[in-house]
Design an enzyme around this catalytic site. Structure first.
Site, PDB file in Angstrom:
ATOM      1  N   HIS A  75      26.309  77.008  69.198  1.00  0.00           N
ATOM      2  CA  HIS A  75      26.379  77.663  67.962  1.00  0.00           C
ATOM      3  C   HIS A  75      26.113  78.864  67.613  1.00  0.00           C
ATOM      4  O   HIS A  75      25.659  79.714  68.458  1.00  0.00           O
ATOM      5  CB  HIS A  75      25.852  76.544  66.945  1.00  0.00           C
ATOM      6  CG  HIS A  75      26.292  75.553  66.025  1.00  0.00           C
ATOM      7  ND1 HIS A  75      26.145  74.353  65.477  1.00  0.00           N
ATOM      8  CD2 HIS A  75      27.579  74.415  67.076  1.00  0.00           C
ATOM      9  CE1 HIS A  75      26.878  73.511  65.526  1.00  0.00           C
ATOM     10  NE2 HIS A  75      27.545  73.589  66.584  1.00  0.00           N
ATOM     11  N   TYR A 204      22.114  75.061  55.614  1.00  0.00           N
ATOM     12  CA  TYR A 204      20.804  74.865  54.760  1.00  0.00           C
ATOM     13  C   TYR A 204      20.927  74.884  53.364  1.00  0.00           C
ATOM     14  O   TYR A 204      21.658  76.406  53.311  1.00  0.00           O
ATOM     15  CB  TYR A 204      20.207  75.982  55.276  1.00  0.00           C
ATOM     16  CG  TYR A 204      19.167  75.692  57.028  1.00  0.00           C
ATOM     17  CD1 TYR A 204      20.180  75.962  58.000  1.00  0.00           C
ATOM     18  CD2 TYR A 204      18.484  75.453  56.713  1.00  0.00           C
ATOM     19  CE1 TYR A 204      19.843  76.081  59.508  1.00  0.00           C
ATOM     20  CE2 TYR A 204      17.792  75.650  58.136  1.00  0.00           C
ATOM     21  CZ  TYR A 204      18.111  75.269  59.360  1.00  0.00           C
ATOM     22  OH  TYR A 204      17.846  75.338  60.911  1.00  0.00           O
ATOM     23  N   PRO A 295       9.809  72.395  59.516  1.00  0.00           N
ATOM     24  CA  PRO A 295      11.265  72.220  60.684  1.00  0.00           C
ATOM     25  C   PRO A 295      11.994  73.477  60.312  1.00  0.00           C
ATOM     26  O   PRO A 295      12.932  73.536  60.428  1.00  0.00           O
ATOM     27  CB  PRO A 295      11.169  70.688  60.318  1.00  0.00           C
ATOM     28  CG  PRO A 295      11.206  70.368  59.541  1.00  0.00           C
ATOM     29  CD  PRO A 295       9.623  71.048  59.265  1.00  0.00           C
ATOM     30  N   LYS A 299      11.740  75.258  65.248  1.00  0.00           N
ATOM     31  CA  LYS A 299      11.016  76.722  65.577  1.00  0.00           C
ATOM     32  C   LYS A 299      10.157  75.338  66.950  1.00  0.00           C
ATOM     33  O   LYS A 299       9.514  75.985  68.047  1.00  0.00           O
ATOM     34  CB  LYS A 299      10.583  77.687  65.565  1.00  0.00           C
ATOM     35  CG  LYS A 299      11.076  78.588  64.705  1.00  0.00           C
ATOM     36  CD  LYS A 299      11.887  79.566  66.152  1.00  0.00           C
ATOM     37  CE  LYS A 299      12.910  80.662  65.247  1.00  0.00           C
ATOM     38  NZ  LYS A 299      13.854  80.306  65.949  1.00  0.00           N
ATOM     39  N   TYR A 387      16.296  83.462  63.887  1.00  0.00           N
ATOM     40  CA  TYR A 387      16.286  82.292  64.203  1.00  0.00           C
ATOM     41  C   TYR A 387      17.173  81.648  65.534  1.00  0.00           C
ATOM     42  O   TYR A 387      16.407  81.101  66.252  1.00  0.00           O
ATOM     43  CB  TYR A 387      17.594  81.927  63.102  1.00  0.00           C
ATOM     44  CG  TYR A 387      18.454  80.397  62.821  1.00  0.00           C
ATOM     45  CD1 TYR A 387      17.145  79.669  61.913  1.00  0.00           C
ATOM     46  CD2 TYR A 387      19.305  80.178  64.171  1.00  0.00           C
ATOM     47  CE1 TYR A 387      17.680  78.079  61.998  1.00  0.00           C
ATOM     48  CE2 TYR A 387      19.584  78.242  63.758  1.00  0.00           C
ATOM     49  CZ  TYR A 387      19.101  78.148  62.841  1.00  0.00           C
ATOM     50  OH  TYR A 387      19.348  76.224  62.821  1.00  0.00           O
TER      51      TYR A 387
HETATM   52  P1  RFL Z   1       5.144  66.054  71.178  1.00  0.00           P
HETATM   53  O1  RFL Z   1       6.492  65.694  71.425  1.00  0.00           O
HETATM   54  O2  RFL Z   1       4.669  65.681  70.489  1.00  0.00           O
HETATM   55  O3  RFL Z   1       4.808  65.300  72.738  1.00  0.00           O
HETATM   56  C1  RFL Z   1       2.974  65.732  73.090  1.00  0.00           C
HETATM   57  C2  RFL Z   1       3.552  63.790  73.911  1.00  0.00           C
HETATM   58  O4  RFL Z   1       1.931  63.552  74.041  1.00  0.00           O
HETATM   59  C3  RFL Z   1       1.867  62.221  73.845  1.00  0.00           C
HETATM   60  N1  RFL Z   1       0.255  61.787  73.583  1.00  0.00           N
HETATM   61  C4  RFL Z   1      -0.861  61.130  74.813  1.00  0.00           C
HETATM   62  N2  RFL Z   1      -0.772  61.195  75.782  1.00  0.00           N
HETATM   63  C5  RFL Z   1      -1.687  60.938  76.511  1.00  0.00           C
HETATM   64  N3  RFL Z   1      -2.747  60.636  75.712  1.00  0.00           N
HETATM   65  C6  RFL Z   1      -2.563  60.312  74.233  1.00  0.00           C
HETATM   66  N4  RFL Z   1      -4.632  61.048  73.446  1.00  0.00           N
HETATM   67  C7  RFL Z   1      -2.025  61.425  73.754  1.00  0.00           C
HETATM   68  N5  RFL Z   1      -2.000  62.142  72.563  1.00  0.00           N
HETATM   69  C8  RFL Z   1      -0.257  61.908  72.496  1.00  0.00           C
HETATM   70  C9  RFL Z   1       2.860  61.651  72.804  1.00  0.00           C
HETATM   71  O5  RFL Z   1       2.911  60.268  72.237  1.00  0.00           O
HETATM   72  C10 RFL Z   1       3.362  63.231  73.161  1.00  0.00           C
HETATM   73  O6  RFL Z   1       4.615  62.382  74.217  1.00  0.00           O
HETATM   74  O7  RFL Z   1       5.068  67.453  71.659  1.00  0.00           O
HETATM   75  P2  RFL Z   1       5.173  68.624  72.936  1.00  0.00           P
HETATM   76  O8  RFL Z   1       5.360  69.292  73.522  1.00  0.00           O
HETATM   77  O9  RFL Z   1       4.525  70.180  72.412  1.00  0.00           O
HETATM   78  O10 RFL Z   1       6.499  69.452  71.862  1.00  0.00           O
HETATM   79  C11 RFL Z   1       6.768  69.383  70.479  1.00  0.00           C
HETATM   80  C12 RFL Z   1       8.018  69.297  69.288  1.00  0.00           C
HETATM   81  O11 RFL Z   1       7.911  68.185  69.939  1.00  0.00           O
HETATM   82  C13 RFL Z   1       7.644  69.435  68.375  1.00  0.00           C
HETATM   83  O12 RFL Z   1       7.245  70.881  67.957  1.00  0.00           O
HETATM   84  C14 RFL Z   1       9.308  69.150  67.637  1.00  0.00           C
HETATM   85  O13 RFL Z   1       9.761  68.186  67.667  1.00  0.00           O
HETATM   86  C15 RFL Z   1       9.115  69.958  66.113  1.00  0.00           C
HETATM   87  N6  RFL Z   1      10.014  68.944  64.969  1.00  0.00           N
HETATM   88  C16 RFL Z   1      11.065  69.721  65.366  1.00  0.00           C
HETATM   89  N7  RFL Z   1      11.252  71.332  65.874  1.00  0.00           N
HETATM   90  C17 RFL Z   1      12.426  71.730  65.600  1.00  0.00           C
HETATM   91  O14 RFL Z   1      12.346  72.789  66.188  1.00  0.00           O
HETATM   92  N8  RFL Z   1      13.384  70.957  65.304  1.00  0.00           N
HETATM   93  C18 RFL Z   1      13.179  70.503  64.648  1.00  0.00           C
HETATM   94  O15 RFL Z   1      14.114  69.884  63.965  1.00  0.00           O
HETATM   95  C19 RFL Z   1      12.333  68.864  64.444  1.00  0.00           C
HETATM   96  N9  RFL Z   1      12.060  68.633  63.826  1.00  0.00           N
HETATM   97  C20 RFL Z   1       9.943  68.037  64.403  1.00  0.00           C
HETATM   98  C21 RFL Z   1      11.280  67.514  64.190  1.00  0.00           C
HETATM   99  C22 RFL Z   1       8.707  67.140  64.473  1.00  0.00           C
HETATM  100  C23 RFL Z   1       8.502  65.722  64.278  1.00  0.00           C
HETATM  101  N10 RFL Z   1       7.553  65.652  64.243  1.00  0.00           N
HETATM  102  C24 RFL Z   1       6.211  65.545  65.107  1.00  0.00           C
HETATM  103  C25 RFL Z   1       7.179  64.173  63.208  1.00  0.00           C
HETATM  104  C26 RFL Z   1      10.446  65.832  63.165  1.00  0.00           C
HETATM  105  C27 RFL Z   1       9.884  65.705  63.438  1.00  0.00           C
HETATM  106  C28 RFL Z   1       9.405  63.933  62.847  1.00  0.00           C
HETATM  107  C1  PHB Z   2      17.913  68.720  63.635  1.00  0.00           C
HETATM  108  O1  PHB Z   2      18.934  68.857  63.768  1.00  0.00           O
HETATM  109  O2  PHB Z   2      16.982  68.425  63.297  1.00  0.00           O
HETATM  110  C2  PHB Z   2      16.973  70.197  62.170  1.00  0.00           C
HETATM  111  C3  PHB Z   2      17.846  70.995  62.556  1.00  0.00           C
HETATM  112  C4  PHB Z   2      17.985  72.882  61.915  1.00  0.00           C
HETATM  113  C5  PHB Z   2      16.208  73.155  61.438  1.00  0.00           C
HETATM  114  C6  PHB Z   2      15.423  71.266  61.668  1.00  0.00           C
HETATM  115  C7  PHB Z   2      16.359  70.356  62.063  1.00  0.00           C
HETATM  116  O3  PHB Z   2      16.213  73.445  61.027  1.00  0.00           O
END
Ligand code: RFL
Ligand code: PHB
Length: 395
Positions: A75, A204, A295, A299, A387
């Site tokens: 994009h 957004y 979110p 980032k 961004y």
């Molecule tokens: P993760 O992905 O949370 O992975 C951590 C892993 O560790 C495991 N774990 C354990 N393993 C062994 N022993 C333990 N005691 C453990 N405790 C936990 C977990 O099961 C998991 O597999 O962290 P990591 O790798 O640092 O990655 C970070 C990203 O996942 C996170 O920053 C993003 O997903 C945040 N986030 C979003 N970020 C974006 O950039 N755009 C988004 O749209 C966005 N949507 C989100 C999100 C995070 C969400 N969370 C945390 C609830 C939406 C959600 C719902």
């Molecule tokens: C998503 O596609 O899940 C998404 C995209 C942009 C954001 C947050 C989530 O800022």
């Protein structure tokens, strides 16, 4: 107790842990990844969807770029919608050609798990009661239970990649970490819907009823969010109510949001959080284990990948040349980018959400800022370079 040894013990098989394992493997450094959840759970946990160019480049460099190159959608702009109008921010035009790639975190994780499994390198799912020991010194140990057996893993370095609720950060003695945080009095209700996205690019939306976001996962899958209370009960949101709210907040004269079957829905709270330092003894934290962003700036995943890029290089320099400078400078190198993303994510969040208890003054400030961002090339460039991630790389 069964004992084993490796060079780097990695806790957590999210994007941070799995990418680090690949980076180390490419430099001939052994690691064991310990994950508490099942493979199926890790591969189907729907989260982020926006990759910065730097994250795409790194995933390519570790061999995880093939499907990403084929299925990722590039994009060159995003839209901001407010006061009944939609305004495109031309990201690439404003940043000398940088772009973002839409590719689900679920897909990144699936690709990385497959590579690890195919290489035959150790990745243990459903590792229970993972605990860190002796992390203050240079012979740390990790104990855990797997397949009903108590096990111990001795290593040189522990990488705490276990997310916000993991054990790694909690293993650092009290008084070491300085925590900076902010809670927001709202959350996002997110859905994945089996319908072609109604807009090619992300939208957004600022609306008097609250924020909404139109995003996507593929040409046939929409990802949409509405602002709700932070402790919203998903049971109060039958599909019809979700669509009605999305229609109201995203609707524009002459444009309709196409609806389809909802495949998944969930509520996420919003938080800003940074723990520093990101290192204690032989434990190094990466990704959500050390920091969280709301979110709105997309980032979180990108920061996780950026952390392990630095950590992988630092660990390799130490093994290959005995050079500790990358390890010793890890916190400082990460935190510059982390705080740029913290500021950007807080700013986007504050500008776009309805603030509970807010008054007309707050709303007018938001609208003034939104009008400025879409009308001033300088302000639009500020949004664009944050961004796409180039502001963070420069920070
Ligand atoms: P993760 O992905 O949370 O992975 C951590 C892993 O560790 C495991 N774990 C354990 N393993 C062994 N022993 C333990 N005691 C453990 N405790 C936990 C977990 O099961 C998991 O597999 O962290 P990591 O790798 O640092 O990655 C970070 C990203 O996942 C996170 O920053 C993003 O997903 C945040 N986030 C979003 N970020 C974006 O950039 N755009 C988004 O749209 C966005 N949507 C989100 C999100 C995070 C969400 N969370 C945390 C609830 C939406 C959600 C719902
Ligand atoms: C998503 O596609 O899940 C998404 C995209 C942009 C954001 C947050 C989530 O800022």
């Amino acid at each position: 107790m069964t004992a084993g040894t490796t060079q780097v013990g990695i806790v957590g098989a999210g994007p941070a842990g799995l990418t680090l394992a690949r980076l180390l493997g490419a430099r001939g450094i052994e690691s064991v990844v310990l994950e508490s959840r099942s493979r199926d759970h890790c591969e189907h946990r729907i989260r982020a969807g926006v990759l910065e160019q730097g994250a795409v480049d790194l995933l390519r460099a570790v061999g995880a770029g093939e499907r990403l190159g084929r299925e990722g959608i590039v994009h060159h702009g995003v839209s901001l919608q407010f006061a009944g109008g939609r305004h495109r921010i031309p990201l690439s035009e404003l940043t000398g050609g940088a772009a973002i790639t839409i590719y689900g975190q679920t897909e990144v994780v699936k690709d990385l798990i497959r590579l690890r499994v195919e290489a035959g390198d150790p990745l243990l799912f459903e590792a229970e009661d993972v605990a860190l020991h002796d992390i203050e010194g240079d012979r740390p140990r990790i104990t855990y239970r797997h397949d009903g057996r108590e096990r111990e893993l001795r290593c040189d370095i522990v990488a705490g990649c276990d997310g916000f609720h993991g054990v790694s950060r909690a293993s650092i003695p009290a008084g070491v970490l300085r925590v900076s945080e902010r809670d927001y009095p709202f959350g996002w209700l997110g859905i994945l819907a089996d319908v072609a996205p109604s807009s090619e690019e992300l939208v957004y939306a600022h609306h008097e009823r609250g924020f909404a976001l139109l995003s996507l996962r593929s040409p046939t899958l929409s990802r949409l969010y509405v602002q709700v209370a932070h402790d919203e009960d998903i049971g109060e949101w039958p599909d019809e109510r979700i669509w009605a709210e999305l229609q109201t907040r995203l609707g524009l004269p002459g444009w309709t949001l196409a609806e389809g079957p909802i495949l998944e829905k969930g509520v996420t709270g919003m938080r800003s959080f940074v723990a520093a330092p990101m290192q204690f003894g032989s434990l190094y934290l990466a990704g959500d284990a050390a920091h969280i962003v709301p979110p709105t700036g997309a980032k979180g995943l990108n920061l996780a990948i950026a952390d392990v890029e630095l950590l992988g290089e630092a660990v390799a320099a130490w093994y290959e040349r005995g050079d500790r400078s990358g390890l010793d400078g890890y916190t400082e190198a990460c935190l510059r980018r982390v705080w740029r993303a913290e500021h950007f994510s807080w700013w986007m969040t504050s500008m776009l959400h309805r603030l509970p208890g807010g008054d007309p003054f707050d709303v007018e400030l938001q609208l003034a800022q939104l009008r400025y961002v879409v009308s001033s090339p300088a302000a639009a460039t500020t949004l664009a370079e944050n961004y796409v991630g180039i502001a963070g790389r420069r920070a």
